[in-house]
Write a protein that holds these residues in place. Structure first.
Motif, PDB file in Angstrom:
ATOM      1  N   TYR A  60       0.824  -1.210   0.000  1.00 16.52           N
ATOM      2  CA  TYR A  60       0.000   0.000   0.000  1.00 16.52           C
ATOM      3  C   TYR A  60       0.856   1.257   0.000  1.00 16.52           C
ATOM      4  O   TYR A  60       1.836   1.357   0.740  1.00 16.52           O
ATOM      5  N   LEU A  61       0.452   2.204  -0.832  1.00 15.76           N
ATOM      6  CA  LEU A  61       1.123   3.494  -0.938  1.00 15.76           C
ATOM      7  C   LEU A  61       0.099   4.585  -0.703  1.00 15.76           C
ATOM      8  O   LEU A  61      -1.102   4.339  -0.782  1.00 15.76           O
ATOM      9  N   LEU A  62       0.560   5.783  -0.444  1.00 12.84           N
ATOM     10  CA  LEU A  62      -0.366   6.904  -0.325  1.00 12.84           C
ATOM     11  C   LEU A  62      -1.105   7.068  -1.650  1.00 12.84           C
ATOM     12  O   LEU A  62      -0.544   6.836  -2.713  1.00 12.84           O
ATOM     13  N   GLY A  63      -2.350   7.472  -1.575  1.00 12.64           N
ATOM     14  CA  GLY A  63      -3.178   7.523  -2.773  1.00 12.64           C
ATOM     15  C   GLY A  63      -3.372   8.914  -3.352  1.00 12.64           C
ATOM     16  O   GLY A  63      -3.061   9.924  -2.723  1.00 12.64           O
ATOM     17  N   PRO A  64      -3.886   8.962  -4.557  1.00 12.48           N
ATOM     18  CA  PRO A  64      -4.047  10.209  -5.297  1.00 12.48           C
ATOM     19  C   PRO A  64      -4.999  11.215  -4.643  1.00 12.48           C
ATOM     20  O   PRO A  64      -4.869  12.417  -4.858  1.00 12.48           O
ATOM     21  N   GLN A  65      -5.913  10.725  -3.847  1.00 20.81           N
ATOM     22  CA  GLN A  65      -6.859  11.640  -3.206  1.00 20.81           C
ATOM     23  C   GLN A  65      -6.125  12.652  -2.316  1.00 20.81           C
ATOM     24  O   GLN A  65      -6.541  13.793  -2.179  1.00 20.81           O
ATOM     25  N   LEU A  66      -5.031  12.219  -1.735  1.00 18.44           N
ATOM     26  CA  LEU A  66      -4.255  13.119  -0.883  1.00 18.44           C
ATOM     27  C   LEU A  66      -3.637  14.242  -1.696  1.00 18.44           C
ATOM     28  O   LEU A  66      -3.545  15.379  -1.233  1.00 18.44           O
ATOM     29  N   VAL A  67      -3.240  13.923  -2.912  1.00 20.58           N
ATOM     30  CA  VAL A  67      -2.689  14.972  -3.774  1.00 20.58           C
ATOM     31  C   VAL A  67      -3.781  15.980  -4.094  1.00 20.58           C
ATOM     32  O   VAL A  67      -3.581  17.185  -4.005  1.00 20.58           O
ATOM     33  N   LEU A 113       1.121  15.268   3.113  1.00 25.90           N
ATOM     34  CA  LEU A 113       1.012  13.953   2.497  1.00 25.90           C
ATOM     35  C   LEU A 113       0.905  14.063   0.977  1.00 25.90           C
ATOM     36  O   LEU A 113       1.538  13.310   0.247  1.00 25.90           O
ATOM     37  N   GLY A 114       0.102  15.003   0.525  1.00 27.99           N
ATOM     38  CA  GLY A 114      -0.103  15.162  -0.908  1.00 27.99           C
ATOM     39  C   GLY A 114       1.173  15.538  -1.626  1.00 27.99           C
ATOM     40  O   GLY A 114       1.520  14.965  -2.661  1.00 27.99           O
TER      41      GLY A 114
END
Lengths: 249, 249
Positions: free
Chosen positions: A62-69, B71-72
């Motif tokens: 699992y990696l951080l997801g695009p929603q955070l961007v 995070l983003g």
DNA sequence: ACGCATGTTGCATATTATGCAACTAGGGTT
DNA sequence: AACCCTAGTTGCATAATATGCAACATGCGT
């Protein structure tokens, strides 16, 4: 106040993932949070469902997801709009000799969040933090024409030039979005004309408006077009600074 | 799979806040999610505790929080490293005439995520997506020396030059971090020498390494220092592009 | 083919999130 | 100034649900 523990666990996972170089597996997350694998699995699935994490195709980690961007970038633009805009406001003052303003939509009104005054003796005074109506100011018309387009029910007149007829205003807004800039021709304050243009963010969403205000004697109707193109080009430059991509129209 | 509902509610709140121009109050959030005010209040407090939302000082309304930016931004750098790096890889090829590579740390190995080939007839062929050992490649040594410094247990030799002695390798890594670039002197492939340097992000964290590989006949030991400074300066330029602040050391 | 490690699902239980109601605190109005 | 009205927080009993266990599934390396 007691915190919602399962939400807290989800947020902790996001923080964990930030500091991991190549993502984390379910078991690894479970170990770190001292919970069962099954709980970690379910939390990760929920985060994934909403795009806050994503699984690497190859490694299934699992990696951080695009929603955070998306959310982070969105916030960044709003917070820093004022800072980013400042040099452009100065440029506006330099090129036009009139006062420059920056406004965003707030509570269905135009909120002035910055200004740079001109050095002219006769100039428009206004205050940062004030709310002005959308339908009779240049900045407000931009926010109406390019953003939230609902025209207020009551069009209270401030001068004899204030447009109080709904269809006339609609025509003006159509014209505004067509030519790219808005005009306030002594519709809010006697003797003051304003010109404004839209500012977009990286997702092509309207974030605010910038413009100039000056005495009608200097900001003449003959020179309005000239002022308009200056304001438009500087607003475009500011939009580009915020990551607005002109290729996306 | 069943989603963790309280986590999901928290994430939904973040999405709601993105689309609200001036934040939302507890009651407003409760209405949107069709839950009780008290639940909304508790969810918001939890989000606030971890920095995912924050309260406007003036209006007490909730806005997206700084943690999302952190995070983003972090994720953005990783995703786009490859895109950002490409022109710098080309520059490396132009300046050295050798093939240029970009790698990140993946599963305790060096993952080649991009390359630009030189036009020389004799050149090093390698494949994007391959994993190479950390202890005997220039890119890998950078990831070891400036990043995760745990030396693998097994130092398997690939050529007679491969360093298989732990303390010798440690000394090399110390030297690497001191002079800023790493060397692979035919330690992985016979006849191939490589030089690499670290790439940092906006928070001064190592994100990857870039470097060049060429035949030992052109990349001579006498010219290693010359290649080293070229690679270091381009890696530094790339780091600056990612927001790395040289004032922070 | 086998074993080991990682990840997912079913289910009973205990934790905990929830809604209600009471309470507190501001803001605006008369 | 007293008032009301709205927004937000807290205590508490209950119902919902997150959890851990165990069994099962899957994939990788030997």
């Amino acid at each position: 106040m007691a915190e919602i523990q399962s939400l807290a666990k989800g947020l902790k996972i996001l923080n964990l993932l930030e500091h991991s170089r190549n993502g984390m597996g379910t078991t690894e997350v479970a170990t770190q949070l001292e919970i069962d694998k099954s709980s970690a699995s379910r939390l990760l699935h929920t985060l994934a469902k909403y795009g806050f994490v994503e699984q690497d195709q190859l490694t299934a980690r699992y990696l951080l997801g695009p929603q955070l961007v998306t959310l982070g970038q969105h916030l960044l633009n709003r917070i820093t709009l004022r800072d980013h805009a400042r040099p452009y406001l100065h440029e506006l003052v330099d090129k036009t000799g009139e006062c420059a303003h920056l406004a965003i939509l707030a509570q269905r009104q135009a909120l002035y969040i910055d200004q740079v005054e001109s050095t002219a003796a006769l100039r428009v005074e206004s205050e940062i933090g004030t709310l002005s109506p959308l339908y009779c100011t240049a900045l407000g018309k931009i926010l109406l024409a390019f953003g939230d387009s609902r025209i207020p029910d009551e069009l209270t007149p401030f001068t004899h030039r204030t447009v109080t007829d709904r269809s006339t205003l609609e025509a003006q807004l159509a014209q505004t979005s067509k030519r790219g800039y808005a005009i306030d021709d002594e519709e809010y304050n006697y003797g003051v004309r304003c010109v404004a243009a839209p500012v977009y963010d990286h997702k092509s969403a309207l974030v605010g408006a910038i413009g100039i205000s000056g005495p009608a004697g200097r900001v003449t109707l003959e020179r309005i077009d000239e002022f308009g193109s200056v304001v438009v080009s500087i607003a475009a430059a500011l939009s580009a600074r915020l990551g607005y991509d002109f290729n996306l129209k």
